[in-house]
Design an enzyme around this catalytic site. Structure first.
Site, PDB file in Angstrom:
ATOM      1  N   LYS A  48       0.799  -1.079  -0.164  1.00 18.54           N
ATOM      2  CA  LYS A  48       0.317   0.184   0.239  1.00 18.54           C
ATOM      3  C   LYS A  48       0.691   1.199  -0.157  1.00 18.54           C
ATOM      4  O   LYS A  48       0.629   2.029  -0.662  1.00 18.54           O
ATOM      5  CB  LYS A  48      -0.654   0.001   1.430  1.00 18.54           C
ATOM      6  N   THR A  49       2.271   0.742   1.275  1.00 24.58           N
ATOM      7  CA  THR A  49       2.776   2.225   1.390  1.00 24.58           C
ATOM      8  C   THR A  49       3.185   3.038  -0.369  1.00 24.58           C
ATOM      9  O   THR A  49       3.598   4.038  -1.473  1.00 24.58           O
ATOM     10  CB  THR A  49       3.743   2.399   1.962  1.00 24.58           C
ATOM     11  N   ASP A  82      -3.497   7.755   4.166  1.00 29.30           N
ATOM     12  CA  ASP A  82      -2.922   6.573   4.112  1.00 29.30           C
ATOM     13  C   ASP A  82      -3.823   5.898   5.853  1.00 29.30           C
ATOM     14  O   ASP A  82      -4.370   6.724   6.670  1.00 29.30           O
ATOM     15  CB  ASP A  82      -1.725   6.664   4.582  1.00 29.30           C
ATOM     16  N   GLU A  83      -4.020   4.825   5.315  1.00 29.86           N
ATOM     17  CA  GLU A  83      -4.677   4.162   7.108  1.00 29.86           C
ATOM     18  C   GLU A  83      -5.786   4.267   7.203  1.00 29.86           C
ATOM     19  O   GLU A  83      -6.345   4.924   8.954  1.00 29.86           O
ATOM     20  CB  GLU A  83      -3.563   3.925   8.210  1.00 29.86           C
ATOM     21  N   GLN A  90      -8.144  -4.452   8.669  1.00 27.13           N
ATOM     22  CA  GLN A  90      -7.224  -3.993   9.869  1.00 27.13           C
ATOM     23  C   GLN A  90      -7.137  -3.103  11.176  1.00 27.13           C
ATOM     24  O   GLN A  90      -6.429  -2.390  11.637  1.00 27.13           O
ATOM     25  CB  GLN A  90      -5.829  -3.942   8.936  1.00 27.13           C
ATOM     26  N   ARG A 130       1.410 -10.985  10.702  1.00 26.89           N
ATOM     27  CA  ARG A 130       2.649 -10.224  10.324  1.00 26.89           C
ATOM     28  C   ARG A 130       3.545 -11.076  10.430  1.00 26.89           C
ATOM     29  O   ARG A 130       4.394 -10.933  10.094  1.00 26.89           O
ATOM     30  CB  ARG A 130       2.704 -10.195  12.018  1.00 26.89           C
TER      31      ARG A 130
END
Length: 763
Positions: free
Chosen positions: A39-40, A224-225, A255, A615
Site C-alpha cells: 500500500k505504501t 493512508d491508513e 485491519q 505479521r
C-alpha cells in the site's frame, strides 16, 4: 519527465492492481490494500505519477498519514522516484497538517499568534490542577481518565457548551472540568493535540474564504491508513475535498483495530455513500507471507460481516504449516516458545527475526521469566517490562516497606500511592527532620508524633497501616502476603475507582488501561506463588522475590539496537512484520477478550487476530493453555474460537492431546477421556489435527497415531522418585526407554529425566 522511458520507470515493477490504482483517472478512489500488498508503494507512486506524469503541481497535493515516521518515509520515497526535491508538498500527519494550517490562519482560528502545543503529560498536569481547583476528589476523578474523556469529546467535535447533562452527576462534573480547562487554555494560548484537529476543522467549516482557499489549493487529497480515521478526521477530509477535489484513500477494513480509541471502521463504508462515483481497487497479492499463512488469515476474517471483501494470495510457496500448541499452563506455553526460539536461533534466524505477540501486557511476565532463564535477549516493543510498570512498582514499594521500614524510597512511593493526605510541604519537613536526626523517614516520623502539625494524624494513620499489614503478614505464604498488601494498602481500591469512574464517564465502555493495571496487580500475586519457600540458598521468600523483581527489572532486556527477540501486544504489532511469529494466549476470554465475549462483539477482536497472523512471513506458531492463572486463580481455559475458524489443513499440532487435563494443583490427578477435553474439542479424537497420543513429539502432521507405551505411565500421573520425591508427569518426548519424561516435583520443581533410568514408582 516527458519521455516514455522516464514515465515507464514509475510503474514498471508494479503488479496489475497496483498499476490500476497508480495510473487511474482523477476520480474518487478507495484502494482496499490487504496486509503486505504494497500500500505504501502504491501511495507514493500515485503522488509521483500525479506530479511526474499528470503534471499536477506539488502545491495542489495533500497527503495525510498517522505517524511522523510514515510521513517522512513517504516524502523521501517520492523524492527518490522523481529525482527532485518536493519540499513544498504538504505531506504530514493529521496533527502536523492541522498545526501548519493554524499557524497560517491563527486570527481566523481565534488563536494567539504565539499559541503553544500542550503535550500529553502537560495536558494531564493541567487537568489535574483544574480538578483540584474545582474541589473534586482526585481519587474519584483521575486526571488521566478525565483527560481522555475531554479528548474523546473533541474527537467527536463536541465543545463544552454542546452538552445536556440530563441531570447526570458524572456528566455534569466532567463538563465542569472541560469548561474550566477550555477557558484556561484559551487564556494562556495553549492547544492540545485533539484541539489542533478540532480547531482546524472549525476553521475550514466556519470561514468560507479559508474553506474556498484550501479547496482550490488541494485538488488531490491522499490518505493512508484510512480505516483508522475518527469522526472528526473524516469530517475534516470531507470538508477539504468538497465538490471539486479528488480523494484517494488507502486502507484495509480488516485491519481496523483501534475502535477503542475512536477509529471508525464504518468510515470506509460511508465513502461509497458520500463520495459520488467512488471506485474501489483491491490489492490482494501479498508479498510478505506464505500461502498457508494467507489461507489461514482469509479463512478467519471471512467470518466478519459487512466487509468490503478481498482475498489475499501469493505467487510464492505454501510454506510450513502453522504450528498449534496446546500447553498445560502458561509456564508450559512459555517454555515451548523459548525452546522453539532457540531452535530457530540455531538456524539462519537472528533474535530480531522472532516476535512474541499477546493480547494483554500482563501476559509478558511469564514469557520474560522464561526468556531470562533461557538467556535469550529480548525487548518489550512499545511498552514497559512487567516489573517496571507503575502499579507493579507501587505494590512492590508497599511490600518492601512492610518488610523494611527504613527503605526511604519505598516509604515515599507508598505515601504517594494511594494518596495518604500528606502533601509536598509536609514531606519536605519530614525529610528535613530525617536529615537532622540522621535516620530514616520512618524513624523521624515515629520520633516526633507532632512533627507535621495537623497533618501528623494522617501520617500516623499511614504508619499504623504499615505496621498492621506487617502483623497480618506474619507466617503467611508469600502470595497471600502480596494479596494482603495490595488490598490492605488500598492500591486495588485506588485503581478500581479509576476504572469504575472512567466506565461511568464513557457510558460503560470502561478503561482498558485502568483494567490492565488491575490485571497486572493480580499477575503480581501469581508471580509471588513461585516463591512460597526459601530458595536453594535458604533466602526467605520475601527477600528472594524482591531480589528477583529488581534483577528482572534491570537486566535481561536487550538495549535499543541490540539484536533481541521482540515482545509486544497485538496492537503494537500492527504495521510490523517478522520471519517468525508466536501468538500466545489464544483462549476464550483472553483472546478474544472477556468484554468482547460478554458483549457478543468479536469482530474487532477477530480483526486483531487477523493482524497478528499476517505479521508472520515464514513461520507462525499459535498456542493456548488448558490451565492459566488469571487474577491469581488457576482457571481451566477454553481454546479461542478463532482457532476453529482457521482452515484445519493449515494447522499442525506440535503435540497431540490425550484427552487429559493437567491437574490444577499439585496432588490432584488429571481426568482422562470425554469428561474434559472431549467436550471441548468434540469427539473423534484429536481436535483440530485429528490425532491422538500423549507425548511431546517433534512437529509433524497428525494421522491418528496410537499412544506410545511408557511402561504404563501416563500424563498427569503422580509418581515418586528416589531423589526428588513426589511429582506429577507433565510430558513425554521420544519413545521407549530412551524417552524423556518431564515431571514437576513437589519440592524440586520441574525436572527432565531419562525414562529408562528414572525408576519412577506410580502412586
Amino acid at each position: 519527465m516527458n519521455d516514455l522511458a522516464e514515465v515507464g520507470h514509475l510503474v514498471r515493477q508494479l503488479n496489475d492492481a497496483q498499476k490500476e490504482a497508480v495510473t487511474a483517472p482523477p476520480d474518487h478512489r478507495l484502494v482496499l490494500a490487504g496486509a503486505g500488498s504494497g500500500k505504501t508503494r502504491v501511495l507514493v507512486h500515485r503522488i509521483a505519477w500525479l506530479i511526474g506524469v499528470e503534471r499536477v503541481s506539488p502545491l495542489s497535493i495533500l497527503a495525510v498519514t498517522f505517524t511522523n515516521k510514515a510521513a517522512n518515509e513517504m516524502r523521501g520515497r517520492i523524492e527518490q522516484l522523481l529525482a527532485m526535491p518536493v519540499r513544498q508538498l504538504w505531506v504530514g500527519t493529521f496533527h502536523g497538517i492541522a498545526h501548519r494550517m493554524l499557524r497560517l490562519h491563527w486570527k481566523e482560528a481565534r488563536l494567539r499568534q504565539d499559541f503553544q502545543i500542550l503535550d500529553s503529560d502537560d495536558q494531564q498536569r493541567l487537568v489535574k490542577r483544574i480538578i483540584k481547583q474545582l474541589d473534586l476528589p482526585d481519587d474519584q476523578w483521575p486526571a488521566k481518565m478525565v483527560t481522555n474523556w475531554i479528548n474523546s469529546q473533541k474527537e467527536e467535535g463536541r465543545r463544552p457548551g454542546s452538552f445536556d447533562d440530563m441531570g447526570d452527576f458524572t456528566q455534569r462534573a466532567l463538563v465542569r472540568v472541560y469548561t474550566a480547562y477550555h477557558s484556561t487554555c484559551e487564556a494562556q494560548g495553549l492547544v492540545d493535540f485533539a484541539e489542533l484537529l478540532l480547531r482546524a476543522y472549525e476553521l475550514c467549516r466556519d470561514h468560507a474564504e479559508v474553506q474556498a482557499h484550501y479547496r482550490r489549493k488541494f485538488r488531490h487529497v491522499l490518505v493512508d491508513e484510512f480505516q483508522d480515521t475518527n469522526t472528526l478526521q473524516y469530517l475534516w477530509l470531507k470538508l477539504l475535498v468538497g465538490d471539486q477535489g479528488v480523494l484517494f484513500a488507502v486502507g484495509d477494513d480488516d485491519q481496523s483495530v483501534y475502535g477503542w480509541r475512536g477509529a471508525k471502521v464504518e468510515n470506509m463504508i460511508k465513502l461509497q455513500r458520500e463520495f459520488a462515483g467512488l471506485e474501489i481497487v483491491r490489492l490482494e497479492q501479498n508479498y510478505r507471507s506464505t500461502g498457508t499463512i494467507l489461507k489461514a488469515a482469509n479463512g478467519l476474517i471471512e467470518r466478519n460481516t459487512g466487509r468490503l471483501g478481498k482475498n489475499l494470495w501469493t505467487d510464492g510457496s505454501d510454506g510450513a504449516p502453522i504450528q498449534l500448541y496446546a500447553a498445560f499452563n502458561e509456564y508450559d506455553e512459555a517454555e515451548f516458545v523459548v525452546q522453539r526460539i532457540k531452535d530457530h536461533l540455531n538456524g539462519p534466524c537472528r533474535h530480531a527475526d522472532l516476535a512474541v505477540l499477546y493480547r494483554s501486557n500482563a501476559q509478558s511476565r511469564v514469557m520474560e521469566e522464561m526468556l531470562i532463564r533461557g538467556r535469550v535477549p529480548y525487548r518489550i516493543y512499545g511498552g514497559l517490562r512487567f516489573f517496571e510498570r507503575m502499579e507493579v512498582k507501587d505494590a512492590l514499594a508497599w511490600l518492601r516497606l512492610v518488610h523494611n521500614r527504613d527503605d526511604d524510597v519505598s516509604f515515599e512511593r507508598a505515601l504517594a500511592t494511594p494518596p495518604q493526605g500528606v502533601g509536598a510541604t509536609s514531606l519536605d519537613k519530614l525529610r528535613a527532620a530525617a536529615r537532622d536526626g540522621g535516620g530514616s523517614l520512618w524513624a523521624a516520623a515515629r520520633r516526633d508524633p507532632t512533627l507535621l502539625g495537623r497533618t501528623s494524624a494522617k501520617l500516623h494513620q499511614f504508619l499504623d497501616k504499615v505496621d498492621r499489614l506487617a502483623d497480618q503478614a506474619r507466617e503467611q505464604p508469600l502470595a497471600q502476603v502480596m494479596d494482603l498488601v495490595i488490598n490492605g494498602s488500598g492500591l486495588r481500591e485506588h485503581y478500581q475507582k479509576g476504572a469504575a469512574t472512567e466506565a461511568r464517564a464513557s457510558r460503560g465502555a470502561g478503561s482498558d488501561q485502568a483494567e490492565a493495571r488491575l490485571e497486572n496487580l493480580d499477575e503480581l500475586v501469581s508471580a509471588a506463588r513461585s516463591f512460597e519457600k526459601p530458595d536453594e540458598d535458604g533466602v526467605e521468600p520475601v527477600s528472594a522475590f524482591l531480589a528477583h523483581a529488581a534483577l528482572e527489572a534491570g537486566e535481561g532486556q536487550a538495549t535499543a539496537g541490540e539484536d533481541s527477540v521482540q515482545l509486544m501486544t497485538l496492537h503494537s504489532a500492527k504495521g510490523l512484520e517478522f520471519p517468525v511469529v508466536f501468538i500466545v494466549g489464544l483462549e476464550n476470554g483472553l483472546f478474544p477478550s472477556m468484554r468482547a465475549v460478554e458483549e457478543g462483539n468479536l469482530e474487532e477482536e477477530r480483526r486483531l487476530c487477523y493482524v497478528g497472523i499476517t505479521r508472520a512471513r515464514q513461520q507462525l506458531y499459535l498456542s493456548y493453555a488448558e490451565v492459566r492463572r488469571i487474577h491469581g486463580v488457576e482457571q481451566i481455559g477454553m481454546p479461542s474460537p478463532f482457532i476453529k475458524e482457521i482452515p484445519s489443513d493449515c494447522l499442525m499440532e506440535t503435540r497431540p492431546r490425550a484427552g487429559l487435563l493437567r491437574p490444577s494443583s499439585f496432588g490432584g490427578a488429571g481426568s482422562a477421556g470425554g469428561g474434559s477435553n472431549a467436550s471441548r474439542y468434540g469427539s473423534g479424537g484429536g481436535g483440530y489435527g485429528g490425532g491422538t497420543g500423549g507425548y511431546t513429539a517433534p512437529p509433524r502432521r497428525i494421522h491418528g497415531a496410537s499412544t506410545p507405551d511408557y511402561g504404563g505411565l501416563k500424563l498427569g500421573q503422580r509418581v515418586s522418585h528416589a531423589k526428588f520425591g513426589e511429582g506429577v508427569i507433565l510430558s513425554f518426548e521420544g519413545e521407549g526407554e530412551r524417552a524423556q519424561v518431564e515431571i514437576r516435583f513437589r519440592d524440586a520443581g520441574n525436572k527432565r529425566l531419562l525414562l529408562g533410568l528414572a525408576k519412577l514408582q506410580p502412586l
